[in-house]
Design a protein around this motif. Structure first.
Motif, PDB file in Angstrom:
ATOM      1  N   VAL A 131      85.016   4.237  51.238  1.00  0.00           N
ATOM      2  CA  VAL A 131      85.214   2.993  50.536  1.00  0.00           C
ATOM      3  C   VAL A 131      84.407   2.896  49.183  1.00  0.00           C
ATOM      4  CG1 VAL A 131      84.835   0.516  50.778  1.00  0.00           C
ATOM      5  CG2 VAL A 131      85.647   1.708  52.656  1.00  0.00           C
ATOM      6  N   LEU A 132      83.240   3.607  49.189  1.00  0.00           N
ATOM      7  CA  LEU A 132      82.431   3.308  48.105  1.00  0.00           C
ATOM      8  C   LEU A 132      83.197   4.363  46.944  1.00  0.00           C
ATOM      9  CD1 LEU A 132      79.011   3.591  49.387  1.00  0.00           C
ATOM     10  CD2 LEU A 132      80.098   1.574  48.538  1.00  0.00           C
ATOM     11  N   VAL A 133      83.768   5.465  47.226  1.00  0.00           N
ATOM     12  CA  VAL A 133      84.594   6.304  46.477  1.00  0.00           C
ATOM     13  C   VAL A 133      85.470   5.405  45.564  1.00  0.00           C
ATOM     14  CG1 VAL A 133      85.685   8.344  46.153  1.00  0.00           C
ATOM     15  CG2 VAL A 133      83.493   8.396  47.249  1.00  0.00           C
ATOM     16  N   ALA A 134      86.349   4.829  46.774  1.00  0.00           N
ATOM     17  CA  ALA A 134      87.461   3.784  46.299  1.00  0.00           C
ATOM     18  C   ALA A 134      86.992   2.813  45.513  1.00  0.00           C
ATOM     19  CB  ALA A 134      88.139   3.342  47.296  1.00  0.00           C
ATOM     20  N   CYS A 135      85.885   2.175  45.588  1.00  0.00           N
ATOM     21  CA  CYS A 135      85.263   1.127  44.472  1.00  0.00           C
ATOM     22  C   CYS A 135      85.174   1.793  43.424  1.00  0.00           C
ATOM     23  CB  CYS A 135      84.135   0.597  45.306  1.00  0.00           C
ATOM     24  SG  CYS A 135      84.298  -0.441  46.822  1.00  0.00           S
ATOM     25  N   LEU A 136      84.679   2.929  43.172  1.00  0.00           N
ATOM     26  CA  LEU A 136      84.162   3.576  41.995  1.00  0.00           C
ATOM     27  C   LEU A 136      85.525   3.891  41.317  1.00  0.00           C
ATOM     28  CD1 LEU A 136      82.058   4.979  40.412  1.00  0.00           C
ATOM     29  CD2 LEU A 136      82.303   6.975  41.349  1.00  0.00           C
ATOM     30  N   ALA A 137      86.724   4.249  41.948  1.00  0.00           N
ATOM     31  CA  ALA A 137      87.804   4.538  41.298  1.00  0.00           C
ATOM     32  C   ALA A 137      88.326   3.207  40.779  1.00  0.00           C
ATOM     33  CB  ALA A 137      89.066   5.262  42.529  1.00  0.00           C
ATOM     34  N   VAL A 138      88.423   2.376  41.459  1.00  0.00           N
ATOM     35  CA  VAL A 138      88.998   1.000  40.919  1.00  0.00           C
ATOM     36  C   VAL A 138      87.894   0.552  39.648  1.00  0.00           C
ATOM     37  CG1 VAL A 138      89.191  -1.480  41.438  1.00  0.00           C
ATOM     38  CG2 VAL A 138      89.733   0.335  43.108  1.00  0.00           C
TER      39      VAL A 138
END
Length: 260
Positions: A131-138
């Motif tokens: 989830v944190l990686v996805a947050c970074l991508a967004v």
């Protein structure tokens, strides 16, 4: 102490997903890409199955499979001039069917119900990291392409005429959408995630004056939905993912009364 940690980790996951999905969902709604996101949420299943079979991180396979499904749908629309909704729904059904078929063909033992509808009580630190990686991508997408995405959402034809990389932007959105969906699958599953992407965005979308304001508002609503749904599921002894999905529908009911 261990029991407190056991409950805190799923709650943290619910809160993170409750913020992440509505933020990305705001972008999808304003870009009129919700149907594409629904396709991606189903198209990740074959990639998940193949990744598990060959010992790779399921998130990687899911993202690749989701992007391939999105690209296939867009290619079919451009080359054959077929109805967009019909093409997307057909590709959606095909990828979902392929994913379900791959599970017995590859001899996998997957909890299909948890995969499709989520199981917050089984999340671990790896799920939090996704989830944190996805947050970074967004954050990276919005930080580097915010103005272009606003222009594309307001006037797609004008954005293309102005020389903006429309295809590249949409490909980037598909990749980030797939990352968000895969990261949220432990919380609400790859099927119910579409509700959390859309429902928090709709109530106040017409009242806000900027994309940023819409994202903040949707994140607050999503946080309440996801966190509240999880906390309500515990005393009721119900699965949190489906309860959050039902809460998304309940949220929209007042909107129907106002419009009548």
């Amino acid at each position: 102490m261990d029991e407190i940690v056991f409950w805190l980790l799923p709650l943290l996951m619910a809160l993170l997903v409750g913020i992440l999905c509505p933020v990305m969902g705001t972008l999808l709604v304003t870009q009129r890409r919700v149907l594409q996101a629904n396709l991606i949420s189903h198209a990740v299943l074959p990639g998940l199955a193949v990744s598990v079979a060959f010992g790779f991180d399921p998130a990687v396979g899911g993202i690749i499979s989701g992007i391939l499904g999105s690209l296939l749908a867009e290619r079919l629309q451009r080359s054959s001039k077929l109805n967009e909704e019909a093409v997307i729904n057909t590709v959606l059904a095909g990828f979902l069917g392929l994913g379900v078929l791959l599970i017995p063909l590859l001899g996998l033992r997957l909890d299909l119900e948890a995969l499709l509808f989520g199981d917050l009580l089984t999340v671990g630190w790896l799920d939090i990291c996704r989830v944190l990686v996805a947050c970074l991508a967004v954050a990276l997408l919005l930080g580097t392409r915010y103005r272009q995405l606003v222009y594309l959402g307001v006037d797609p034809e004008g954005a293309a005429a102005a020389g903006l990389p429309v295809r590249g932007l949409r490909l980037a959105m598909s990749a980030v959408t797939a990352a968000v969906i895969v990261s949220a699958m432990a919380a609400v599953g790859v099927i119910l995630v579409i509700g959390l992407l859309c429902a928090p965005v709709l109530p106040g979308l017409r009242r806000v004056k900027s994309l940023r304001a819409a994202m903040v508002q949707a994140a607050v609503v999503g946080l309440a939905l996801s966190g509240g749904g999880f906390l309500l599921a515990l005393p009721l002894n119900l699965p949190p993912g489906p309860l959050i999905g039902v809460a998304c529908v309940v949220l929209l009911c007042p909107l129907a009364r106002r419009s009548t």
